[in-house]
Write a protein that holds these residues in place. Structure first.
Motif, PDB file in Angstrom:
ATOM      1  N   LYS A  90      -2.564  -0.832  -5.526  1.00  0.00           N
ATOM      2  CA  LYS A  90      -1.326  -0.972  -4.765  1.00  0.00           C
ATOM      3  C   LYS A  90      -0.119  -0.663  -5.647  1.00  0.00           C
ATOM      4  CE  LYS A  90      -2.985  -4.549  -1.531  1.00  0.00           C
ATOM      5  NZ  LYS A  90      -2.739  -3.854  -0.245  1.00  0.00           N
ATOM      6  N   TYR A  91       1.023  -0.540  -4.976  1.00  0.00           N
ATOM      7  CA  TYR A  91       2.301  -0.373  -5.666  1.00  0.00           C
ATOM      8  C   TYR A  91       2.985  -1.733  -5.800  1.00  0.00           C
ATOM      9  CZ  TYR A  91       2.276   4.726  -4.853  1.00  0.00           C
ATOM     10  OH  TYR A  91       1.983   6.070  -4.840  1.00  0.00           O
ATOM     11  N   TYR A  92       3.677  -1.931  -6.936  1.00  0.00           N
ATOM     12  CA  TYR A  92       4.525  -3.121  -7.049  1.00  0.00           C
ATOM     13  C   TYR A  92       5.993  -2.695  -7.020  1.00  0.00           C
ATOM     14  CZ  TYR A  92       5.250  -2.081 -12.068  1.00  0.00           C
ATOM     15  OH  TYR A  92       5.586  -1.495 -13.278  1.00  0.00           O
ATOM     16  N   LEU A  93       6.830  -3.608  -6.550  1.00  0.00           N
ATOM     17  CA  LEU A  93       8.266  -3.349  -6.445  1.00  0.00           C
ATOM     18  C   LEU A  93       8.966  -3.662  -7.756  1.00  0.00           C
ATOM     19  CD1 LEU A  93      10.760  -2.706  -4.598  1.00  0.00           C
ATOM     20  CD2 LEU A  93      10.894  -5.179  -4.177  1.00  0.00           C
ATOM     21  N   HIS A  94       9.839  -2.746  -8.181  1.00  0.00           N
ATOM     22  CA  HIS A  94      10.709  -3.011  -9.337  1.00  0.00           C
ATOM     23  C   HIS A  94      12.090  -2.445  -8.987  1.00  0.00           C
ATOM     24  CE1 HIS A  94      10.644   1.231 -10.792  1.00  0.00           C
ATOM     25  NE2 HIS A  94       9.430   1.233 -10.277  1.00  0.00           N
ATOM     26  N   GLN A  95      13.039  -3.306  -8.717  1.00  0.00           N
ATOM     27  CA  GLN A  95      14.373  -2.819  -8.362  1.00  0.00           C
ATOM     28  C   GLN A  95      15.141  -2.332  -9.580  1.00  0.00           C
ATOM     29  OE1 GLN A  95      16.698  -4.248  -5.075  1.00  0.00           O
ATOM     30  NE2 GLN A  95      15.385  -6.062  -4.937  1.00  0.00           N
ATOM     31  N   PHE A  96      14.601  -2.605 -10.777  1.00  0.00           N
ATOM     32  CA  PHE A  96      15.243  -2.117 -11.997  1.00  0.00           C
ATOM     33  C   PHE A  96      14.229  -1.225 -12.735  1.00  0.00           C
ATOM     34  CE2 PHE A  96      17.733  -5.612 -10.496  1.00  0.00           C
ATOM     35  CZ  PHE A  96      19.037  -5.203 -10.744  1.00  0.00           C
ATOM     36  N   VAL A  97      14.022  -1.355 -14.025  1.00  0.00           N
ATOM     37  CA  VAL A  97      13.114  -0.425 -14.705  1.00  0.00           C
ATOM     38  C   VAL A  97      11.659  -0.709 -14.314  1.00  0.00           C
ATOM     39  CG1 VAL A  97      14.687  -0.102 -16.653  1.00  0.00           C
ATOM     40  CG2 VAL A  97      12.891  -1.836 -16.807  1.00  0.00           C
ATOM     41  N   ILE A  98      10.800   0.272 -14.562  1.00  0.00           N
ATOM     42  CA  ILE A  98       9.386   0.155 -14.212  1.00  0.00           C
ATOM     43  C   ILE A  98       8.768  -1.086 -14.844  1.00  0.00           C
ATOM     44  CG2 ILE A  98       7.119   1.218 -14.594  1.00  0.00           C
ATOM     45  CD1 ILE A  98       8.480   3.941 -14.180  1.00  0.00           C
ATOM     46  N   GLY A  99       9.234  -1.439 -16.027  1.00  0.00           N
ATOM     47  CA  GLY A  99       8.699  -2.604 -16.736  1.00  0.00           C
ATOM     48  C   GLY A  99       9.232  -3.930 -16.255  1.00  0.00           C
TER      49      GLY A  99
ATOM     50  N   ASP B 163       0.839  -1.199   0.000  1.00  0.00           N
ATOM     51  CA  ASP B 163       0.000   0.000   0.000  1.00  0.00           C
ATOM     52  C   ASP B 163       0.873   1.248   0.000  1.00  0.00           C
ATOM     53  OD1 ASP B 163      -2.512  -1.331   0.153  1.00  0.00           O
ATOM     54  OD2 ASP B 163      -2.182  -1.674   2.294  1.00  0.00           O
ATOM     55  N   GLY B 164       0.366   2.307  -0.588  1.00  0.00           N
ATOM     56  CA  GLY B 164       1.049   3.578  -0.546  1.00  0.00           C
ATOM     57  C   GLY B 164       0.881   4.257   0.804  1.00  0.00           C
ATOM     58  N   VAL B 165       1.556   5.368   0.956  1.00  0.00           N
ATOM     59  CA  VAL B 165       1.470   6.161   2.183  1.00  0.00           C
ATOM     60  C   VAL B 165       0.715   7.450   1.853  1.00  0.00           C
ATOM     61  CG1 VAL B 165       2.771   7.407   3.939  1.00  0.00           C
ATOM     62  CG2 VAL B 165       3.622   5.207   3.083  1.00  0.00           C
ATOM     63  N   VAL B 166      -0.347   7.718   2.593  1.00  0.00           N
ATOM     64  CA  VAL B 166      -1.165   8.908   2.355  1.00  0.00           C
ATOM     65  C   VAL B 166      -0.737  10.011   3.323  1.00  0.00           C
ATOM     66  CG1 VAL B 166      -3.498   9.846   2.264  1.00  0.00           C
ATOM     67  CG2 VAL B 166      -3.078   7.460   1.616  1.00  0.00           C
ATOM     68  N   ASP B 167      -0.386  11.185   2.750  1.00  0.00           N
ATOM     69  CA  ASP B 167       0.052  12.282   3.614  1.00  0.00           C
ATOM     70  C   ASP B 167      -1.135  13.078   4.148  1.00  0.00           C
ATOM     71  OD1 ASP B 167      -0.791  14.050   1.622  1.00  0.00           O
ATOM     72  OD2 ASP B 167       1.239  14.359   0.828  1.00  0.00           O
TER      73      ASP B 167
ATOM     74  N   VAL C 288      -2.608  12.993  -0.334  1.00  0.00           N
ATOM     75  CA  VAL C 288      -1.842  12.568  -1.510  1.00  0.00           C
ATOM     76  C   VAL C 288      -1.133  11.248  -1.198  1.00  0.00           C
ATOM     77  CG1 VAL C 288       0.017  13.156  -3.106  1.00  0.00           C
ATOM     78  CG2 VAL C 288      -1.515  14.945  -2.231  1.00  0.00           C
ATOM     79  N   THR C 289      -1.225  10.302  -2.124  1.00  0.00           N
ATOM     80  CA  THR C 289      -0.608   8.992  -1.927  1.00  0.00           C
ATOM     81  C   THR C 289       0.812   8.986  -2.474  1.00  0.00           C
ATOM     82  OG1 THR C 289      -2.767   7.900  -2.096  1.00  0.00           O
ATOM     83  CG2 THR C 289      -0.815   6.519  -2.381  1.00  0.00           C
TER      84      THR C 289
END
Length: 581
Positions: A187-196, A155-159, A163-164
């Motif tokens: 939700k957010y997914y993890l990508h340690q390299f490019v977004i794709g 999950d993202g963090v809402v300020d 704003v997420t």
């Protein structure tokens, strides 16, 4: 110390004698222990159909060249189905061939030709991530529970303003946040390299088994092993250990740029112990397939990690791991500005740390780093090849290093590497881009350096190819012919079984001796443009004369020249292989 005439008085460093084997007996060596591995970046090696992109048929047509070099195995950068955002390292289908490179039939033809020539084929295994255009990821976005759990979501963090923001401060290797939001799942997914390139979740046993099946599929097709990409990033911490949320990583103080990967100390996303365990499990799959056909498969692991961490990949005494955890000291630790002492320190380091019954390996270039001729100097190409091929252990050559190819110039407009593009900097992009070391292979002075007869190549051919290419070097005093001589020389028992010691004579001259029974060679490399006269009788059992066996192309010496061992003049940037008489 050196007197006013440049004559050596005393060496600057004591030599350290190290053995390449646990004893001096001639044990039977497996294929991978004696061969040279030659890395091919398929997109840039040989284009067979004129579309400006290298392909499998181009490799098949060129295998005789590898045989000419004395190569016994070639590792291919990824050839699998991919949208090519990261040029094959974003794999959409691990079980199929990328259309631009050919078909499964083309791959099988390549395997058949390689078998005919007794050349082993090693593939690139990219286990850390898949493509966001893979069926697995697309099914995850549709809510398919099995495939949703193939990836890492948060999950993202809402300020306070509603704003997420991304879940934490993790940064991608290619800059900016390592998290990407998808509305389909909220939700957010993890990508340690490019977004794709969404990271796979190795805490899910189904992912572990899926990737083992990928390994089995290709090994059963007869491939001789895998180079494992980006292994250090395979596991992230278990968020259950942190209250169900992935924690921030501490700031590294290496840079003030928060978008840079170097801005964080990656204690939660890199070099975790679980990664080593997974390597051991893959080795068990290798042994499982070997039990069926008797062929040893080799595993190379890519990790720019500490020596202590790298050595864990070999095994733990009870379980076997990778035969070749890549040794990157010639890339990460030294360059053309390094002194002989720094060269010695770097080379001896891997030999010092490695288990006594394992082999070292020597890697001077690859598709991710500037070429040897550009990182050291064109004059030092032969000397670096002497190190990679004649040091104790296994030699690995990136295509083009045998002819001294240099980094090509790729304009901002022509830049395609995400590492360069993501800088958003049309001035300094080249400092991050990997395109310069990936320019097309230089076969001849013909159109597009003989790489392609198409009108445009995927990257521009490097300037100067008309005079720096295979065809020219076949018939001259050349890097190519020096490389062939070194390749032939390394079949000598001295280089297969012999012991090793090294010394930094002064600021410029590094030398090492290899010996077996009563036969010995000394390799001398001058990393400076200044000439020196050195005394090789510093080495034990070297007292009178030495014979030139191989010399760098700018050397005025000739093979079979006899030199006085106690007074050998080494010219600036000169490299020699000498036989002790």
């Amino acid at each position: 110390m050196v007197n006013m005439k440049g004559i050596l008085v005393l060496p600057l460093l004591f030599a350290v004698a190290l053995s390449s084997q646990s004893n001096n007996k001639e044990k039977e060596l497996d294929w991978w222990e004696t061969t040279i591995f030659y890395q091919i970046y398929p997109r840039s090696f040989k284009d067979s159909n004129g579309d400006g992109i290298g392909d499998l048929n181009g490799i098949t047509e060129s295998l005789e060249y590898l045989k000419e070099l004395g190569i016994g195995a070639t590792w291919l950068s990824p050839i699998f189905k991919s949208p090519m955002y990261d040029f094959g390292y974003d794999i959409a289908d691990f079980y199929d061939i990328q259309d631009e490179y050919g078909t499964m039939e083309d791959f099988e033809n390549l395997m058949a030709k390689a078998k005919e020539l007794d050349i082993k084929i090693v593939l690139d295994f990219v286990p850390n991530h898949t493509s966001n255009e893979s069926v697995w990821f697309e099914e995850a976005l549709r809510g398919h529970e099995k495939y949703y759990d193939y990836f890492i979501w948060e999950d993202g963090v809402v300020d306070e303003n509603g704003v997420t923001h991304p879940p934490n401060n993790w940064v991608s290797v290619f800059r900016k946040s390592a998290w990407e939001y998808r509305e389909e799942v909220g939700k957010y997914y993890l990508h340690q390299f490019v977004i794709g390139q969404p990271d796979l979740n190795y805490r899910n046993p189904e992912v572990v088994e899926e990737m083992k099946n990928v390994v089995r599929f290709w090994l059963e097709k007869g491939v001789a092993g895998f180079r494992v990409d980006a292994i250090a990033h395979l596991f992230e911490v278990d968020k259950a250990d942190f209250g169900g949320k992935y924690p921030d990583e501490p700031l590294s103080k290496n840079t003030d740029d928060p978008d840079s990967y170097d801005s964080l100390d990656h204690i939660y996303t890199k070099d975790l112990d679980e990664t080593v365990e997974m390597v051991y499990q893959w080795r068990e799959v290798f042994e499982e397939i070997k039990a069926k056909d008797g062929l040893t498969r080799v595993m190379m692991t890519e990790a720019y990690s500490s020596p202590q961490m790298t050595m864990k990949y070999f095994g733990n005494g009870e379980r076997k791991g990778a035969q070749m955890p890549f040794n990157f000291v010639l890339i990460s630790d030294v360059n053309g500005r390094s002194s002989a002492a720094e060269i010695k320190y770097a080379l001896d380091k891997f030999l010092t740390f490695k288990p006594i019954d394992e082999h070292a390996n020597w890697v001077a270039g690859n598709h991710d780093n500037n070429r040897v001729a550009s990182r050291f100097s064109p004059e030092l190409v032969d000397g670096i090849n002497m190190i990679t091929l004649l040091m104790p252990g296994i030699g690995v050559t990136y295509m083009g290093e045998e002819i001294g190819m240099v980094d090509g110039f790729v304009s901002w407009e022509d830049t395609v590497d995400p590492s360069g593009c993501n800088t958003d900097d049309p001035i300094n992009y080249w400092m991050s881009s990997r395109d310069p070391e990936r320019t097309p292979f230089q076969w001849s002075a013909d159109k597009n350096a003989g790489f392609s007869d198409g009108d445009k190549t995927w990257l521009p051919v490097a300037d100067g190819y008309e005079n720096l290419n295979v065809e020219v070097q076949r018939h001259s005093n050349s890097h190519l012919n020096v490389y062939k001589a070194l390749s032939a020389l390394r079949t000598d028992k001295v280089f297969r079984y012999g012991r090793y010691e090294s010394v930094a004579y002064n600021e410029g001259v590094f030398a090492f001796r290899r010996w077996y029974n009563k036969k010995a060679y000394i390799v001398v490399i001058n990393f400076r443009q200044e000439a020196y006269t050195i005394d090789l009788t510093y080495f034990e059992n070297v007292s009178k004369k030495v014979e030139v066996v191989v010399r760098s192309i700018q050397s005025p010496k000739n093979p079979r020249d006899i030199l006085q061992a106690n007074q050998v003049e080494i010219l600036g940037s000169e490299s020699l292989v000498l036989r002790v008489l």
